[in-house]
Scaffold this active site. Structure first.
Site, PDB file in Angstrom:
ATOM      1  N   THR A  15       0.857  -1.184   0.000  1.00  0.00           N
ATOM      2  CA  THR A  15       0.000   0.000   0.000  1.00  0.00           C
ATOM      3  C   THR A  15       0.891   1.231   0.000  1.00  0.00           C
ATOM      4  O   THR A  15       1.684   1.433   0.918  1.00  0.00           O
ATOM      5  CB  THR A  15      -0.915   0.007   1.230  1.00  0.00           C
ATOM      6  N   GLU A  67      -3.521  -5.094  -2.587  1.00  0.00           N
ATOM      7  CA  GLU A  67      -4.241  -6.211  -1.962  1.00  0.00           C
ATOM      8  C   GLU A  67      -5.441  -5.668  -1.197  1.00  0.00           C
ATOM      9  O   GLU A  67      -5.416  -4.560  -0.675  1.00  0.00           O
ATOM     10  CB  GLU A  67      -3.307  -6.997  -1.037  1.00  0.00           C
ATOM     11  N   LYS A 108      -6.880   1.929  -3.054  1.00  0.00           N
ATOM     12  CA  LYS A 108      -6.624   1.141  -1.843  1.00  0.00           C
ATOM     13  C   LYS A 108      -6.750   2.012  -0.601  1.00  0.00           C
ATOM     14  O   LYS A 108      -7.365   1.617   0.404  1.00  0.00           O
ATOM     15  CB  LYS A 108      -5.221   0.524  -1.919  1.00  0.00           C
ATOM     16  N   CYS A 114      -3.433  -1.558   8.807  1.00  0.00           N
ATOM     17  CA  CYS A 114      -3.879  -0.899   7.580  1.00  0.00           C
ATOM     18  C   CYS A 114      -4.700   0.361   7.795  1.00  0.00           C
ATOM     19  O   CYS A 114      -4.382   1.418   7.242  1.00  0.00           O
ATOM     20  CB  CYS A 114      -4.675  -1.882   6.724  1.00  0.00           C
ATOM     21  N   PHE A 115      -5.790   0.266   8.563  1.00  0.00           N
ATOM     22  CA  PHE A 115      -6.761   1.361   8.587  1.00  0.00           C
ATOM     23  C   PHE A 115      -6.137   2.687   9.007  1.00  0.00           C
ATOM     24  O   PHE A 115      -6.243   3.688   8.308  1.00  0.00           O
ATOM     25  CB  PHE A 115      -7.925   1.008   9.499  1.00  0.00           C
ATOM     26  N   LYS A 122      -8.010  -8.486  15.921  1.00  0.00           N
ATOM     27  CA  LYS A 122      -9.302  -9.041  15.531  1.00  0.00           C
ATOM     28  C   LYS A 122      -9.228 -10.559  15.635  1.00  0.00           C
ATOM     29  O   LYS A 122      -8.150 -11.128  15.836  1.00  0.00           O
ATOM     30  CB  LYS A 122      -9.706  -8.611  14.118  1.00  0.00           C
TER      31      LYS A 122
END
Length: 649
Positions: free
Chosen positions: A222, A251, A310, A366-367, A429
């Site tokens: 990313t 991805e 992305k 990621c977020f 998670k």
């Protein structure tokens, strides 16, 4: 080439395969030929190289993205040689052993077949119980589905390799994937928002030095929008006069479901330059995915749109989480129930029910990182109001997490002195061992300041060895672990972690922690319904069943095993895994502690629901349970004498 079959090439129509129906000029050989006319000599040579069949792929980066992505590419394309390279020798050693470095459900099955090869095997091509397939019994033209009664699948040679020989493997590849970590920059210009491109830039330079002329370079990491220009300029500096095509292929994987996301993607996005050679490169990569992904799901854009898409996708998903979490705060003040609110608005097809579960906030690598990258991009373009809008998503996320911690402390009379607090869940998670940016860690830091007697931690996917090492590295301003004089202890069972606790915090939504049935969406229910029957019979094909069909049968047989024989290999397909060296540290840890620091060390462990009656009986009063994920039935816990506080209720 070792590990490849005699037909180890793609068909000669790579350059003419459309990436989306009718969307590419390369869907016509005549148009493709016309496009090539008039190109510069350097580009012409590159185009000629791209027309060659793809036989070798190199993925630089053996982490959460590179390893699983390369494994699925190799599994679905037995005729391709796929090599994953990384300079981290320990990580590569684990990929080449039974101790895989990451945990993802289903990853082990795919790696074993692609990395180790498989035996020749046979199976009966009829459902075990034909009552499960009534459409086959009642359909008037049952023979319309032509199928063989017995199917023989030939042996398969290994075609997935893991190596530390970075330069050599790049030099042999037709396609080079760059899948290295791109965290948020922590110092210098843009600190706290900009993407740290140190690793990516270093890999781009290495690729530039070793890639063969005409190789296709693919961004899997990313990255900020217009990174393709950075790669292009890097290639030009190291290899002047030689043309390389740069693609963006981000991805869209979620931790815990990464293998499902790779095997059954809702879309594959490929961005390229809008030139004839760019379209050819895009078509070449699309052909790799077309082995298992329908062409209609392979989307093509320009390279900048792909890079930005992305960031936007993750930012929009995080925005939904922060939005429902903001409503949960209102619910707690008014007596409304956030789950009922989510169900109501989620029934609106314009909104949908995904990512509307209130909790303690999002985590993962990621977020937050991608939102901050989007914020930095907006601010660097002078769009400060846009940047502030997206930054507020993170502000709300941190507010929700801290609000939960303050609620715990307040309910315990604003003091944790002399009390034991248990956290159920450490990963960010469920069904993953990924702890990056986990809300649990920040909650632990807040609780530490209050001086509790003990902070107990249990996570069914994270092994204690890894968690202890991570906490020791991240909490440096005071002793944290009990072995160092701090209050934190990491347990291998939930019962031990919860024994004598004054309060239990649920910080990860593992099914094992529920005392109610899991509430699933309509899409999930439909998915489960379609996966439960025996997938046989498979339609007759000249080359036999697809790899996806074989894997679906493997999973069905695993879930419906009638005997203990070959419980992990019901088709008798596996060959022995590579033997570990005598000094393997993972094997040594397993012998001494029962755990390995490898990511998949808990994959085979039984996962059973907690006995909440037993746990409640062994708790110390006042017996608090703080449900940070909305998975506990309050009435049932009240019958056990436990007081429950839930997010949004």
């Amino acid at each position: 080439m070792p590990g490849l079959g005699p037909n180890g090439v793609f068909a000669d129509d790579v350059s003419t395969a459309p990436t989306t129906p009718g969307a590419s000029s390369t869907s016509s050989p005549m148009l493709a030929a016309a496009d090539i006319e008039g190109l510069s000599q350097a580009v012409m040579h590159a185009v000629q190289d791209m027309i060659r069949p793809v036989t070798n792929i190199c993925c630089v980066g053996a982490g959460y993205v590179g390893g699983p992505t390369a494994a699925v590419m190799a599994y679905q394309n037995p005729h391709l040689r796929v090599t994953v390279v990384d300079k981290n020798e320990q990580r590569i050693r684990r990929w080449n052993s039974e101790h895989l470095p990451i945990y993802e459900p289903g990853l082990g099955d795919i790696v074993r077949i692609a990395r180790d090869g498989s035996r020749k095997f046979q199976f009966t091509n009829e459902p075990v119980d034909q009552c499960q397939r009534p459409h086959l019994l009642n359909f008037p033209g049952r023979n319309f589905l032509q199928h063989d009664a017995q199917i023989t699948v030939p042996a398969r040679l290994p075609n997935l390799f893991f190596s530390t020989q970075v330069g050599e493997c790049i030099r042999e590849a037709d396609i080079v994937l760059i899948a290295v970590n791109t965290p948020t920059k922590m110092k210098g210009v843009g600190a706290g928002s900009a993407t740290d491109m140190t690793s990516f830039e270093a890999v781009a330079s290495e690729v530039a030095q070793h890639a063969r002329p005409g190789a296709i370079i693919v961004e899997k990491s990313t990255v900020p929008c217009r990174t393709a220009d950075l790669v292009k300029n890097t290639m030009a500096v190291h290899r002047p006069g030689i043309h390389f095509e740069i693609l963006s292929n981000p991805e869209f994987l979620a931790a815990g479901t990464a293998m499902k996301d790779l095997m059954y993607p809702d879309r594959v996005l490929i961005g390229s330059s809008p030139t004839p050679s760019g379209r050819l490169a895009s078509a070449a990569l699309a052909s790799v995915y077309a082995a298992w992904v329908p062409r209609s799901r392979i989307l093509t854009t320009n390279v900048y749109s792909s890079e930005l898409a992305k960031l936007v996708a993750n930012s929009m998903l995080a925005q939904r989480i922060s939005s429902i979490n903001s409503i949960s705060a209102i619910c707690e003040k008014t007596g409304a129930n956030v789950d009922e609110i989510a169900a109501s608005i989620g029934s609106d097809p314009r909104i949908g029910d995904k990512f509307l579960k209130a909790g303690i906030g999002f985590g993962g690598s990621c977020f937050k990182k991608d939102i901050l990258s989007l914020v930095y991009l907006a601010e660097s373009l002078g769009l400060h109001e846009v940047g502030e809008y997206w930054r507020q998503v993170i502000v709300m996320n941190e507010y929700q997490r801290d609000r939960f911690s303050r609620r715990v402390i307040a309910c315990l009379n604003n003091t944790l002195a002399g009390k034991k607090i248990t956290l159920l869940g450490y990963a960010f998670k469920a069904n993953t061992s990924d702890t990056r940016e986990s809300p649990a860690l920040e909650i632990i830091k807040t609780l530490l300041v209050e001086g509790p007697r003990e902070i107990a931690i249990f996570d069914p996917c994270c092994n204690p060895v890894v968690v202890r090492a991570e906490i020791k590295a991240l909490v440096r301003d005071q002793p944290a672990l009990k072995e160092d004089g701090g209050p934190i202890e990491v347990y291998s069972t939930a019962d031990e972690a919860c024994a004598s606790s004054h309060a239990i915090l649920i910080t990860t939504e593992f099914d094992e922690f529920r005392n109610t049935s899991k509430v699933i969406s309509k899409d999930e229910a439909a998915s489960l319904a379609t996966k439960s029957p025996d997938p046989r019979p498979f339609q007759h094909r000249q080359n036999g069943p697809t790899e996806t069909e074989i894997l679906s049968l493997h999973k069905y047989l695993l879930g419906n095993a009638l005997t203990a024989e070959n419980v992990d290999d019901p088709l008798g397909r596996y060959v022995p895994e590579p033997a570990c060296e005598s000094d393997c540290p993972d094997c040594g840890l397993i012998k001494t502690s029962g755990y390995s620091t490898a990511g998949n060390s808990g994959e085979g462990r039984p996962k059973t629901r907690l006995d909440w009656h037993k746990i409640a009986f062994n708790m110390n009063k006042p017996k608090w349970l703080f449900d940070g994920k909305g998975i506990i039935n309050v009435e049932e816990m009240s019958e056990h004498g436990v007081q429950v506080e839930s997010v949004g209720r």
